[in-house]
Design an enzyme around this catalytic site. Structure first.
Site, PDB file in Angstrom:
ATOM      1  CB  SER A 171      -8.558   1.497   5.698  1.00  0.00           C
ATOM      2  OG  SER A 171      -9.233   2.560   5.919  1.00  0.00           O
ATOM      3  CB  SER A 183      -7.973   4.149   3.037  1.00  0.00           C
ATOM      4  OG  SER A 183      -7.004   3.245   3.735  1.00  0.00           O
ATOM      5  CE  LYS A 227      -3.869   2.014   2.829  1.00  0.00           C
ATOM      6  NZ  LYS A 227      -4.556   1.863   3.916  1.00  0.00           N
TER       7      LYS A 227
END
Lengths: 99, 483, 488
Positions: free
Chosen positions: C182, C158, C78
């Site tokens: 998330s 997210s 990420k």
């Protein structure tokens, strides 16, 4: 407590984020909507409740007083949008600040 | 101190906020060095520069230094304290917040006893002491349109020490700073250098009619010596009195001291700049101190100025004034004790250190650490006085030679033949000679002009090259002149 | 060989060890698959050269018998984790040009274990969002589509890019972070497994901070075993992170086979929301039945302050974020928009560099901390948080783990829920309590919605009891037999 344009402008300055005048009204509306929804927290009885500042159940660890970092002016300034090198050192550069 | 204004008397109320840079190898929350004088940004870690994802880890030595200082101020050590973020934007504050302590500082209330010129002591209350990060340096004079930022100082540990508003005169403020400086130097927690900025002072000043509540105060900044502390406060107090007597009100503001002009003027700053939005730093946990450890630190403290002064008075029989002069700097006190140790007359040592040694150091512009005469050497000189090898008068000459050459007293005395003449036969012979050569004066003396005695002593000393033992000269001369 | 990208981490580990294929082949297969699936926009920065380079080193270690726990396994990272020498954006314009000169602790541990980096995945800007739509690099397409519907769906957020990459088989596993859901919510939307470990389990050093007291790194992978393998490598104490807990990392993989006989699992009544879609309620019932069949015992519990979790979160998280994001000012890294004064420089840079959601949250955060409001908002929210944590403490006297749905809906279409920020916030209603209490939570795919979209179930555990989560979710995984794949 209502989030009017003036308040948004004041908060935006505190946060150093430019909000164009044309956007202040809309932003105020959005923020007011969020804050109204948040208002329901006032229903909760929190008398005698200690605030939770950390979920971690232990205490701050302390490290030894040893120099183990720094010493790399180039590395620490090389990501800067503007810098000025001076011998083995370098400065970050910003517009002149009046004190 | 009372200011006599046009409309009556005014009292000054002073509180001092001291920022003391902590002596440690590394910074408060990062491992970068705190050493002075490095190339710009050469002592900066990514943590200090607030790069993405960086986190603070506290330095145990800085915690200990704060506890030591708190103990030196006879203050409460809070076993649990919290670090808070103080949020504001400034280019020398990379994270956009300073890690400080707000509602739960590491040290609570204490006091500092200050020594006034009158010889009195006054106890000034301490409100609190907390740890916080120092900011970097902004350099404005290298370029006409730009400011250069050096973060070497960013993240160095500071102790913020806040006094209660209990000082009432510039003199008291000066005495407070002097004592605070001595205390932290004794403890080794700060090197106390105001000129270099390792000890900084902001003064909160207000005035009021005696007996009334507190007036509006102004905060004075940019003060970098004890003399300027007193000067700035004096100016500000008088300024405020003038404003009030003219019917105005005092605006609560921060004012900068201009040392060149000797005045204070308001700082340029926007009103909203001071909403710091304090909240507990979520990257840190509460600092918890072990009570046993606090006691260990307490036991490890060196003897502090007040205790040392009391001991000098009781053990060495010094006057409080002399003891005070000697303990003002730890190194001076230590020097004195080496000289005074085991001596029959420690006051002799005090005198020689305060008058002769300090005098010489002042003249040479040196400090005790670079003294040309060591404590051992001075002790040696005093030994020669005490065992009558030389007189006090000759000793001063010997000391002068010691300062010049750095050599031991005994060697100088031998080389220059300065040994005191104690042989009574030789002294008597010298006296006889003087008496024989000054019959008229002898007659005058015997006729009642007692004041001439000093002249005779001088003559005898001259004829012995200053080396005759003064006490013996006095005794024998008196006998012989008496006839 | 497309089959290589279908392998789980455990299968690949076995295959590499048995020399059925090389790490280089495995990496190359993924690099090709990434290229073919570019349209998903799951990656902000693919790193194919680096992947092949690292794979070559893994092959050498495998040959020398020095294989690490994740040797040769190609992972997506990420783009919130700072990776040394590879640009890191946090999906924001304000970090344009930022190439970190350091590696985050969590990714360092993965490289030390021999893993291979495929690239940096897309996310909501600064991890603020539940749809990946706030990214400055555009949204991510969920590889799943509704049956008979061509509209692009969000992958959740997210960590939308990480979840989509794993679901689309263009990464074998991915790192992610979870502040309010998330990891778990996008895992549910994409039909993969994701775990947010206990706060303090993984180091936050080198991860771009959003809300410091809530952020936690964790893995997303295709099954429970894989997430256990990844978490084992990611977790551990870090002296550089004061909130990292000094506690040994157990063998998570070993916990999988424990079973759930005698385990008590709590069903919190407050999670039965009005208007909860029937199929989600049914899936929850199904989950209860599966656990019961495996010998676990359901217990009705009450978590009375559940409904206040979202508003509390939307005070605490923005407040901490407003302070954490103050460092993005155009002075030391990232982008700068010029100004005539330092104030203008700050305001211009931040006004242009931050997207709308980030700006909104910074303003909310600044407001709730500002003079006069601290007690009413921030302090109040921290007290409510303490009550939420207490609710769980009391519940864990009666049960060992809590079972809930992960999200109140399946993946929604891009563009939906964008008019009202609060509508978007409600996506996290089931997940946010877990971050506030600092507990571990895992989501696994348990069934399909009526239009063929994955639905997830969430298990919440006691602090540092990820092992029970792995054991219970493994049981559910076997019972659910979820084998559907995205068609996209």
């Amino acid at each position: 407590m209502s989030l009017d344009k003036a308040t948004v402008a004041r908060v935006a300055t505190l946060a150093r984020i430019k909000v164009p005048d044309a956007d202040l009204e809309r932003m105020a509306g959005e923020l007011q909507g969020i804050m109204s929804w948040i208002e329901q927290l006032s229903e909760v009885d929190t008398k005698d409740v200690a605030p939770m500042s950390s979920v971690v159940g232990h205490v701050l660890s302390q490290r030894a007083d040893v120099v183990a970092d720094g010493g790399r002016a180039d590395a620490v300034t090389s990501c800067a949008p503007e810098r000025v090198q001076l011998g083995d050192g370098a400065f970050f550069v910003v517009p002149k600040v009046i004190e | 101190m009372i200011i006599e204004g046009k409309t009556g008397p005014w009292e000054i109320v002073i509180g001092l906020e001291v920022h003391a840079q902590v002596v440690s190898n590394a910074k408060l929350f990062s491992g970068a060095s705190t050493a002075f004088g490095a190339e710009p940004n050469a002592q900066v870690s990514f943590v200090d520069a607030a790069f993405p994802g960086m986190l603070p880890v506290i330095n145990r030595a800085c915690v200990e230094q704060a506890v030591k200082t708190g103990l030196g101020l006879s203050a409460t050590i809070n076993e649990v304290s919290v670090f808070d973020r103080k949020n504001y934007f400034y280019p020398d504050l990379p994270a956009g917040y300073q890690i400080s302590q707000y509602k739960q500082p590491i040290v609570g209330e204490g006091h500092l006893d200050i020594d006034l010129a009158s010889g009195e002591t006054k106890r000034v209350g301490i409100e609190r002491l907390h740890l916080e990060q120092d900011a970097g340096k902004s350099i404005h004079d290298q370029h006409p349109q730009k400011t250069y930022i050096d973060l070497n100082r960013a993240g160095v540990a500071l102790m913020e020490i806040v006094s209660k508003p209990e000082m009432r005169s510039p003199e008291e403020a000066g005495a407070y700073m002097r004592k605070m400086r001595a205390l932290v130097r004794y403890l080794g927690t700060c090197d106390g250098n105001m000129e270099e900025g390792s000890l900084r002072c902001d003064a909160n000043v207000s005035v009021r009619r005696p007996g009334e509540g507190l007036g509006t105060r102004c905060e004075l900044k940019n003060i970098n010596s004890i003399r300027f502390v007193m000067q700035a406060i004096e100016y500000e107090a008088r300024r405020q009195v003038e404003v009030l007597e003219d019917g105005g009100t005092i605006r609560q503001e921060t004012r900068l001291f201009d040392s060149a002009k000797g005045v204070t003027r308001p700082m340029r700053s926007k009103e909203h700049a001071h909403d710091y939005r304090y909240f507990p730093d979520p990257d840190l946990l509460p600092l918890v101190l072990d009570r046993k450890w606090i006691e260990e630190v307490r036991a490890s403290l060196p003897e502090l100025p007040d205790a040392k002064k009391a001991r000098f008075v009781s053990d060495y029989k010094l006057t409080p004034y002399d003891a005070g002069v000697l303990v003002a700097e730890k190194e001076n006190a230590e020097f004195f004790e080496v000289v005074a140790r085991g001596r029959k007359d420690p006051k002799l040592a005090a005198n020689w250190v305060i008058v002769e040694l300090f005098g010489a150091l002042n003249r040479l512009g040196r400090d005790i650490a670079s003294s040309p005469v060591s404590a051992r050497q001075l002790a040696g000189l005093l030994d020669l006085i005490e065992n009558d090898t030389i007189s006090g008068r000759i000793a001063k000459d010997v000391f002068g030679f010691m300062v010049e050459t750095g050599r031991d007293a005994a060697a100088i005395v031998e080389e220059r033949g300065l040994r005191q003449v104690t042989d009574t036969g030789a002294i008597e012979a010298a006296i006889d000679e003087v008496i024989a050569d000054s019959a008229a004066k002898v007659a005058e003396y015997r006729g009642g002009k007692q004041a001439l005695f000093g002249w005779f002593v001088g003559q005898v000393m001259k004829s012995t090259g200053g080396k005759a033992n003064p006490a013996a000269v006095n005794e024998l001369l008196r006998k012989k002149l008496a006839g | 060989m497309s089959a290589l990208t279908d392998l789980t981490i455990a299968e690949a580990r076995a295959g590499l060890s048995a020399r059925r294929f090389s790490a280089r082949e495995l990496a190359a297969a993924h690099v090709e698959a990434m290229e073919r699936a570019k349209d998903l926009n799951a990656y902000i920065t693919p790193t194919p050269d680096k992947a092949l380079e690292m794979a070559a080193r893994s092959d050498a270690r495998l040959a020398a018998g020095q294989a690490g726990a994740l040797e040769g396994i190609p992972l997506a990272i990420k783009d919130l984790f700072c990776t040394e020498g590879t640009r890191t954006t946090a999906a924001s314009r304000i970090l344009d040009g930022f190439v970190p000169p350091y590696e985050s602790t969590v990714t360092s541990r993965l490289w030390d274990a021999g893993a291979v980096m495929l690239g940096k995945t897309n996310l909501d800007e600064f991890a603020m969002g539940s749809s990946n739509m706030t990214s400055a690099f555009g949204g991510v397409k969920n590889p799943w589509r509704r049956r008979g519907d061509a509209r692009d769906l969000v992958p959740g957020g997210s960590s939308g890019g990480s979840a989509a990459a794993v679901a689309a088989r263009i990464a074998m596993g991915a790192t992610a972070t979870d502040t309010g859901g998330s990891i778990r919510q996008p895992a549910a939307f994409c039909g993969v497994v994701g775990i947010k470990p206990t706060y303090g389990r993984c180091s936050r050093w080198g991860i771009v901070a959003f809300a410091s007291s809530l952020d936690q790194a964790g893995p997303i992978a295709r099954d429970v075993r894989d997430t256990a393998i990844m978490l084992g490598a990611m977790a551990g104490h870090d002296a550089k992170d004061s909130t990292s807990v000094p506690r040994a990392v157990p063998d998570y993989e070993a916990a999988l086979g424990r079973g759930v006989k005698g385990l008590r699992f709590g069903i919190p009544r407050e999670y039965r929301l009005d208007g909860m879609p029937a199929e989600i309620a049914r899936l929850w019932e199904q989950g209860i039945a599966w656990l019961r069949e495996a010998g676990a015992e359901p217990v009705e519990i009450s978590l009375p302050h559940t409904r206040y979790a979202l508003p509390a979160y939307y005070i605490v998280a923005p407040a901490e974020a407003s302070s954490n994001l103050a460092r993005y000012d155009g002075v030391r890294f990232g982008t700068r928009v010029a100004g005539n004064s330092i104030e203008e420089l700050y305001e211009n840079t931040r006004g242009a560099g931050f997207g709308a959601e980030v700006r909104r949250r910074i303003l909310i955060g600044t407001y709730v901390l500002s003079a006069g409001y601290y007690d009413a908002y921030y302090l109040k929210a921290q007290k409510v948080r303490a009550l939420i944590a207490r609710d769980f403490d009391e519940a864990y006297a009666k049960c060992d783990v809590v079972l809930t749905p992960t999200a109140p809906s399946a993946a929604f279409a891009m563009g939906e829920k964008m008019d009202d920020p609060v509508a978007m916030y409600l996506n996290d209603v089931f997940t946010v309590t877990v971050n506030l209490a600092g507990l571990p939570g895992i989501s696994l795919p348990a069934g399909l919605s009526s239009d063929g979209l994955p639905l997830g179930l969430q298990l919440i555990g006691r602090a540092f009891d990820e092992e029970t989560l792995f054991a219970a979710s493994h049981v559910l995984e076997r019972a659910a037999g979820f084998s559907a794949r995205p068609g996209a």
